[in-house]
Design a protein around this motif. Structure first.
Motif, short mmCIF file in Angstrom:
data_model
loop_
_atom_site.label_atom_id
_atom_site.label_comp_id
_atom_site.label_asym_id
_atom_site.label_seq_id
_atom_site.Cartn_x
_atom_site.Cartn_y
_atom_site.Cartn_z
N UNK A 26 0.83 -1.20 0.00
CA UNK A 26 0.00 0.00 0.00
C UNK A 26 0.86 1.25 0.00
N UNK A 27 1.93 1.22 0.79
CA UNK A 27 2.81 2.40 0.84
C UNK A 27 3.53 2.63 -0.48
N UNK A 28 3.75 1.56 -1.24
CA UNK A 28 4.43 1.68 -2.54
C UNK A 28 3.48 2.12 -3.65
N UNK A 29 2.16 1.97 -3.41
CA UNK A 29 1.20 2.39 -4.43
C UNK A 29 0.37 1.28 -5.02
N UNK A 30 0.25 0.15 -4.29
CA UNK A 30 -0.48 -1.01 -4.81
C UNK A 30 -1.44 -1.58 -3.78
N UNK A 31 -2.61 -2.02 -4.27
CA UNK A 31 -3.49 -2.86 -3.48
C UNK A 31 -2.96 -4.29 -3.54
N UNK A 32 -3.51 -5.16 -2.68
CA UNK A 32 -3.13 -6.56 -2.71
C UNK A 32 -4.37 -7.43 -2.84
N UNK A 33 -4.15 -8.61 -3.40
CA UNK A 33 -5.17 -9.66 -3.44
C UNK A 33 -4.55 -10.89 -2.81
N UNK A 34 -5.19 -11.42 -1.79
CA UNK A 34 -4.68 -12.59 -1.08
C UNK A 34 -5.03 -13.84 -1.87
N UNK A 35 -4.01 -14.51 -2.38
CA UNK A 35 -4.22 -15.73 -3.16
C UNK A 35 -4.31 -16.97 -2.28
N UNK A 36 -4.17 -16.79 -0.96
CA UNK A 36 -4.28 -17.93 -0.06
C UNK A 36 -2.95 -18.33 0.53
N UNK A 37 -2.83 -19.58 0.99
CA UNK A 37 -1.60 -20.05 1.61
C UNK A 37 -0.47 -20.16 0.59
N UNK A 38 0.73 -20.38 1.10
CA UNK A 38 1.91 -20.43 0.24
C UNK A 38 1.78 -21.51 -0.83
N UNK A 39 1.11 -22.59 -0.50
CA UNK A 39 0.93 -23.68 -1.47
C UNK A 39 0.13 -23.24 -2.70
N UNK A 40 -0.59 -22.12 -2.58
CA UNK A 40 -1.38 -21.62 -3.71
C UNK A 40 -0.61 -20.63 -4.58
N UNK A 41 0.69 -20.40 -4.28
CA UNK A 41 1.39 -19.38 -5.08
C UNK A 41 1.64 -19.84 -6.51
N UNK A 42 1.34 -21.10 -6.83
CA UNK A 42 1.39 -21.52 -8.23
C UNK A 42 0.42 -20.72 -9.10
N UNK A 91 2.42 -18.01 -10.81
CA UNK A 91 3.71 -18.30 -11.42
C UNK A 91 3.68 -17.99 -12.92
N UNK A 92 4.82 -18.16 -13.57
CA UNK A 92 4.91 -17.82 -15.00
C UNK A 92 3.88 -18.61 -15.80
N UNK A 93 3.40 -17.98 -16.85
CA UNK A 93 2.46 -18.59 -17.79
C UNK A 93 1.05 -18.79 -17.23
N UNK A 94 0.74 -18.21 -16.09
CA UNK A 94 -0.63 -18.22 -15.59
C UNK A 94 -1.33 -16.93 -16.02
N UNK A 95 -2.67 -16.87 -15.90
CA UNK A 95 -3.38 -15.69 -16.37
C UNK A 95 -2.97 -14.38 -15.68
N UNK A 146 -8.71 -18.12 -12.46
CA UNK A 146 -8.68 -18.80 -13.76
C UNK A 146 -7.48 -19.71 -13.94
N UNK A 147 -6.52 -19.65 -13.02
CA UNK A 147 -5.31 -20.47 -13.16
C UNK A 147 -5.65 -21.95 -13.03
N UNK A 148 -5.01 -22.75 -13.87
CA UNK A 148 -5.23 -24.20 -13.86
C UNK A 148 -4.03 -24.89 -13.22
N UNK A 149 -4.27 -25.83 -12.31
CA UNK A 149 -3.15 -26.50 -11.65
C UNK A 149 -2.42 -27.42 -12.62
N UNK A 150 -1.18 -27.05 -12.91
CA UNK A 150 -0.32 -27.87 -13.75
C UNK A 150 1.04 -27.92 -13.09
N UNK A 151 1.90 -28.76 -13.58
CA UNK A 151 3.29 -28.71 -13.12
C UNK A 151 3.87 -27.37 -13.53
#
Length: 225
Positions: free
Chosen positions: A168-184, A187-191, A219-224
Motif C-alpha cells: 500500500x505504501x508503494x502504491x499497490x493494493x493486494x489480493x490474497x491468493x491464499x496459503x503459500x501452497x497456492x502461489x502456483x 507463477x509464470x504462464x498463468x493468467x 482462472x489459473x489451472x493447476x499444472x506442473x
C-alpha cells in the motif's frame, strides 16, 4: 517507516528499492557481487539507501525482499532471517535455473522451497508476476481509480498484513491468493502473470484492479511448473 532489506538488486530489487525510498522507507541493498558494485544505485537513491552484504541486509530489514534467481535460493542467509517477514519474488525458469523435479511434478511451489530453506522466517510470495517497468510505472496513491493490485500468498496472517501495508505504501493494493501452497496461481504462464498489467517490454502499462487480479488468479489451472 520500515527498513527494507534486499537480497538481490537486479531489475525487481532495484525497482522495489526506488519505490520504497520514494515512500519514505530506508533500504539496505545487497547482491552476490559485493556492496562496492551497488554504489551507483545507492548514490541515485540517496541518503535513505546503503549497500551491504546479504547477511547484513537480512539482519537490517524489518521486511526482507529475496529477489535472486531461483537456482541461488539456497545461498540466502538463514540465521539473520529467523522471525522476519520475507517477500519471495522468485520464478522458475528451467533454462536458467536447471530442472527442479519437485516443481516439474507440481509437488511443491517456489515459495514453499524458500520457506523450507528459511524455516523460522515468514515467507510471503509477491512481486513475482509483474514486469519491473510496469511495477515502476503503475504505482498510484491509495484511492486512485486506476490503482493496480498485486497478488500475495503466505501462511502467516501477520506477515501478509505487513506485506499488504508495505505494498500500500508503494502504491499497490493486494489480493490474497491464499496459503503459500497456492502461489502456483501467480507463477509464470498463468493468467495473472505479466499480461494483466500490459505487454511485456512495452510502456505504458495497463492498470489491473483487484477484481481483475482476483479473476485471473481464479482462472489459473493447476499444472506442473
Amino acid at each position: 517507516m520500515t527498513t527494507i532489506g534486499l537480497i538481490g538488486s537486479g531489475n525487481i530489487g532495484s525497482t522495489v528499492a526506488r519505490l520504497a525510498v520514494a515512500a519514505g522507507h530506508d533500504v539496505v541493498l545487497s547482491n552476490s557481487r559485493g556492496p562496492q558494485t551497488l554504489q551507483d544505485l545507492v548514490a541515485e537513491l540517496g541518503p535513505k539507501a546503503r549497500a551491504a552484504t546479504p547477511a547484513e541486509a537480512a539482519a537490517a530489514g524489518d521486511i526482507v525482499v529475496v529477489t535472486v534467481p531461483l537456482r541461488a535460493y539456497r545461498d540466502v542467509p538463514v540465521e539473520p532471517l529467523a522471525g522476519k517477514v520475507v517477500i519471495d519474488t522468485n520464478n522458475y525458469y528451467p533454462e536458467r535455473d536447471g530442472v527442479f523435479d519437485a516443481l516439474e511434478d507440481g509437488s511443491t511451489t517456489t515459495g514453499e522451497l524458500l520457506q523450507q530453506h528459511l524455516p523460522q522466517a515468514h515467507v510471503v510470495k509477491g512481486f513475482n508476476n509483474i514486469w519491473f517497468d510496469h511495477l515502476r510505472t503503475l504505482a498510484r496513491p491509495a484511492g486512485s481509480a486506476d490503482r493496480s493490485a498485486l497478488p500475495i500468498a503466505g501462511d502467516d496472517p501477520a506477515a501478509k498484513r505487513a506485506v499488504t501495508e508495505f505494498f500500500d505504501s508503494l502504491g499497490y493494493d493486494t489480493v490474497d491468493a491464499g496459503p503459500l501452497a497456492e502461489n502456483w496461481r501467480a507463477q509464470r504462464d498463468t493468467p495473472v502473470y505479466v499480461t494483466p498489467y500490459g505487454v511485456f517490454g512495452e510502456l505504458p502499462g495497463t492498470p489491473a484492479s483487484a477484481q481483475v487480479v482476483r479473476e485471473a488468479l481464479a482462472a489459473a489451472k493447476p499444472t506442473a511448473a
